[in-house]
Design a protein around this motif. Structure first.
Motif, PDB file in Angstrom:
ATOM      1  N   ARG A 102       0.822  -1.210   0.000  1.00 19.39           N
ATOM      2  CA  ARG A 102       0.000   0.000   0.000  1.00 19.39           C
ATOM      3  C   ARG A 102       0.860   1.265   0.000  1.00 19.39           C
ATOM      4  O   ARG A 102       0.403   2.330  -0.422  1.00 19.39           O
ATOM      5  N   ILE A 103       2.089   1.134   0.516  1.00 19.26           N
ATOM      6  CA  ILE A 103       2.934   2.305   0.680  1.00 19.26           C
ATOM      7  C   ILE A 103       3.709   2.630  -0.580  1.00 19.26           C
ATOM      8  O   ILE A 103       3.775   3.788  -1.014  1.00 19.26           O
ATOM      9  N   ALA A 104       4.323   1.601  -1.194  1.00 25.21           N
ATOM     10  CA  ALA A 104       5.191   1.846  -2.354  1.00 25.21           C
ATOM     11  C   ALA A 104       5.522   0.522  -3.032  1.00 25.21           C
ATOM     12  O   ALA A 104       5.301  -0.553  -2.455  1.00 25.21           O
ATOM     13  N   PRO A 105       6.082   0.580  -4.246  1.00 19.39           N
ATOM     14  CA  PRO A 105       6.566  -0.645  -4.890  1.00 19.39           C
ATOM     15  C   PRO A 105       7.618  -1.344  -4.036  1.00 19.39           C
ATOM     16  O   PRO A 105       8.392  -0.684  -3.325  1.00 19.39           O
ATOM     17  N   ILE A 106       7.659  -2.678  -4.118  1.00 17.48           N
ATOM     18  CA  ILE A 106       8.527  -3.479  -3.257  1.00 17.48           C
ATOM     19  C   ILE A 106       9.496  -4.295  -4.102  1.00 17.48           C
ATOM     20  O   ILE A 106       9.109  -4.960  -5.061  1.00 17.48           O
ATOM     21  N   TYR A 107      10.774  -4.269  -3.689  1.00 20.32           N
ATOM     22  CA  TYR A 107      11.807  -5.127  -4.257  1.00 20.32           C
ATOM     23  C   TYR A 107      12.410  -5.945  -3.116  1.00 20.32           C
ATOM     24  O   TYR A 107      12.613  -5.418  -2.021  1.00 20.32           O
ATOM     25  N   ALA A 108      12.697  -7.212  -3.384  1.00 20.14           N
ATOM     26  CA  ALA A 108      13.115  -8.108  -2.309  1.00 20.14           C
ATOM     27  C   ALA A 108      14.169  -9.094  -2.774  1.00 20.14           C
ATOM     28  O   ALA A 108      14.297  -9.391  -3.970  1.00 20.14           O
ATOM     29  N   VAL A 109      14.925  -9.593  -1.805  1.00 24.40           N
ATOM     30  CA  VAL A 109      15.804 -10.749  -2.005  1.00 24.40           C
ATOM     31  C   VAL A 109      15.457 -11.792  -0.943  1.00 24.40           C
ATOM     32  O   VAL A 109      14.841 -11.480   0.073  1.00 24.40           O
ATOM     33  N   HIS A 110      15.860 -13.015  -1.200  1.00 22.04           N
ATOM     34  CA  HIS A 110      15.621 -14.089  -0.239  1.00 22.04           C
ATOM     35  C   HIS A 110      16.702 -14.116   0.839  1.00 22.04           C
ATOM     36  O   HIS A 110      17.846 -13.716   0.611  1.00 22.04           O
ATOM     37  N   GLY A 111      16.308 -14.652   2.008  1.00 19.50           N
ATOM     38  CA  GLY A 111      17.252 -14.938   3.075  1.00 19.50           C
ATOM     39  C   GLY A 111      17.277 -16.427   3.351  1.00 19.50           C
ATOM     40  O   GLY A 111      16.498 -17.199   2.791  1.00 19.50           O
ATOM     41  N   ASN A 112      18.161 -16.858   4.243  1.00 19.18           N
ATOM     42  CA  ASN A 112      18.318 -18.290   4.503  1.00 19.18           C
ATOM     43  C   ASN A 112      17.054 -18.922   5.058  1.00 19.18           C
ATOM     44  O   ASN A 112      16.718 -20.077   4.734  1.00 19.18           O
ATOM     45  N   HIS A 113      16.283 -18.192   5.884  1.00 18.71           N
ATOM     46  CA  HIS A 113      15.061 -18.777   6.444  1.00 18.71           C
ATOM     47  C   HIS A 113      13.945 -18.892   5.410  1.00 18.71           C
ATOM     48  O   HIS A 113      13.065 -19.750   5.547  1.00 18.71           O
ATOM     49  N   ASP A 114      13.980 -18.064   4.386  1.00 19.07           N
ATOM     50  CA  ASP A 114      13.005 -18.211   3.300  1.00 19.07           C
ATOM     51  C   ASP A 114      13.156 -19.567   2.629  1.00 19.07           C
ATOM     52  O   ASP A 114      12.167 -20.180   2.207  1.00 19.07           O
ATOM     53  N   TYR A 115      14.389 -20.036   2.527  1.00 21.94           N
ATOM     54  CA  TYR A 115      14.635 -21.325   1.880  1.00 21.94           C
ATOM     55  C   TYR A 115      14.355 -22.513   2.800  1.00 21.94           C
ATOM     56  O   TYR A 115      14.244 -23.649   2.330  1.00 21.94           O
ATOM     57  N   LYS A 116      14.251 -22.261   4.098  1.00 21.57           N
ATOM     58  CA  LYS A 116      13.835 -23.322   5.017  1.00 21.57           C
ATOM     59  C   LYS A 116      12.327 -23.514   4.984  1.00 21.57           C
ATOM     60  O   LYS A 116      11.822 -24.558   5.391  1.00 21.57           O
ATOM     61  N   ALA A 117      11.615 -22.507   4.523  1.00 19.21           N
ATOM     62  CA  ALA A 117      10.165 -22.601   4.326  1.00 19.21           C
ATOM     63  C   ALA A 117       9.912 -23.163   2.924  1.00 19.21           C
ATOM     64  O   ALA A 117      10.834 -23.541   2.207  1.00 19.21           O
ATOM     65  N   ASP A 118       8.648 -23.196   2.518  1.00 14.70           N
ATOM     66  CA  ASP A 118       8.305 -23.627   1.161  1.00 14.70           C
ATOM     67  C   ASP A 118       8.498 -22.424   0.244  1.00 14.70           C
ATOM     68  O   ASP A 118       7.568 -21.678  -0.041  1.00 14.70           O
ATOM     69  N   TYR A 119       9.734 -22.235  -0.216  1.00 12.59           N
ATOM     70  CA  TYR A 119      10.058 -21.001  -0.924  1.00 12.59           C
ATOM     71  C   TYR A 119       9.389 -20.920  -2.297  1.00 12.59           C
ATOM     72  O   TYR A 119       9.182 -19.823  -2.823  1.00 12.59           O
ATOM     73  N   ARG A 120       9.038 -22.046  -2.878  1.00 15.39           N
ATOM     74  CA  ARG A 120       8.328 -21.998  -4.169  1.00 15.39           C
ATOM     75  C   ARG A 120       6.935 -21.392  -3.986  1.00 15.39           C
ATOM     76  O   ARG A 120       6.509 -20.540  -4.766  1.00 15.39           O
ATOM     77  N   GLN A 121       6.244 -21.836  -2.945  1.00 14.25           N
ATOM     78  CA  GLN A 121       4.941 -21.244  -2.640  1.00 14.25           C
ATOM     79  C   GLN A 121       5.091 -19.802  -2.183  1.00 14.25           C
ATOM     80  O   GLN A 121       4.258 -18.944  -2.489  1.00 14.25           O
TER      81      GLN A 121
END
Length: 280
Positions: A102-121
């Motif tokens: 809602r605030i602004a466009p978002i750009y992101a990178v992954h972290g190590n915990h993102d890959y411990k989750a279901d990162y494809r989903q």
């Protein structure tokens, strides 16, 4: 007398735990001003929100409303990885991203915990929410016909970081360059990458600190670069010397225990300045 001492100790422990829980659950909005000598004219006083290490936390409607009301000039949001972790419902991640968007466009990178989750989903949810993931990718951002590179570097800890790939375009077309990465340990792999500003998280600032001592359980590169603004040693680019600024966030969430000590959760409103016009 012994029981009195025990009662006092128990009371002190309870008070410390209350403080630690408060620091983990209450977020400080830090306003940062970073002076950069090579910043193009139109980008002077550009503001963006930098948030890293959300992990399990909820972002509330009230917090977003307050942020939007008090910081009306945010032009983009940069997410420094660990947007979730194993066991966190995807609906929570989706809600967090929808509110931030809602605030602004978002750009992101992954972290190590993102890959411990279901990162494809996770990636599906991020796309649905309009979050652009820039792992090992550079994108060109323009203001008044003058651009900067935003380079995203994938997670270092899981061996997905690829600096050569991420900087392939900025090397070909040099310009002011910001690098978004989860793990500040990436500084140990830098050679002559054309980067001016690095934004990272991962360290949580140590999560547990003592005044005058610093992080209690952090070591190595993560103690050297635990949180705040740093200047790397001079690097040589095409025969000339340049400085690299590195900014590391203590992060929004926590890992393992929802507790912090003298290291409150934080997000950042970062304002970029040209060196000569920087706010003192």
């Amino acid at each position: 007398m012994l029981w009195v001492i025990i009662a006092i100790l128990i009371g002190l422990i309870v008070l410390v735990l209350i403080r630690m829980s408060y620091e983990a659950g209450h977020t400080v909005i830090q306003e940062e001003h970073i002076a950069l000598p090579e910043l193009p004219d139109p980008w002077h006083e550009t503001k963006f929100l930098f948030i890293s290490d959300i992990h399990r936390r909820h972002i509330s409607e009230e917090w977003i409303a307050s942020l939007a009301a008090n910081h009306t000039q945010i032009e983009l949001i940069l997410l420094g990885g660990d947007m979730t972790e194993r066991g966190v419902p995807l609906e929570r991640v989706k809600r967090n991203m929808q509110l931030l968007r809602r605030i602004a466009p978002i750009y992101a990178v992954h972290g190590n915990h993102d890959y411990k989750a279901d990162y494809r989903q996770l990636d599906i949810v991020l796309r649905e929410c309009g979050v652009q993931v820039i792992d090992n990718e550079a994108i060109w951002l323009e203001k008044e016909n003058q651009g900067v590179w935003l380079v995203g570097v994938d997670d270092l800890l899981t061996d997905r970081a690829n600096l050569r790939l991420a900087f392939s375009e900025p090397r070909f077309q040099p310009a002011f360059t910001m690098m978004l990465v989860h793990d500040p340990g990436i500084v140990q792999q830098l050679h002559d990458e054309p980067v001016n500003l690095i934004l990272a998280g991962h360290t949580h600032g140590g999560q547990f600190r003592l005044p005058g001592i610093g992080p209690l359980v952090t070591h190595g590169i993560y103690r050297q670069y635990s949180c705040g603004l740093y200047t790397l040693d001079r690097v040589v680019r095409k025969g000339s010397e340049a400085l690299i600024r590195v900014f590391i966030s203590r992060g929004f969430g926590t890992s393992h225990l929802p507790l912090r000590l003298f290291c409150p959760a934080e997000v950042h409103i970062i304002t970029l300045h040209q060196q000569d016009n920087a706010t003192k």
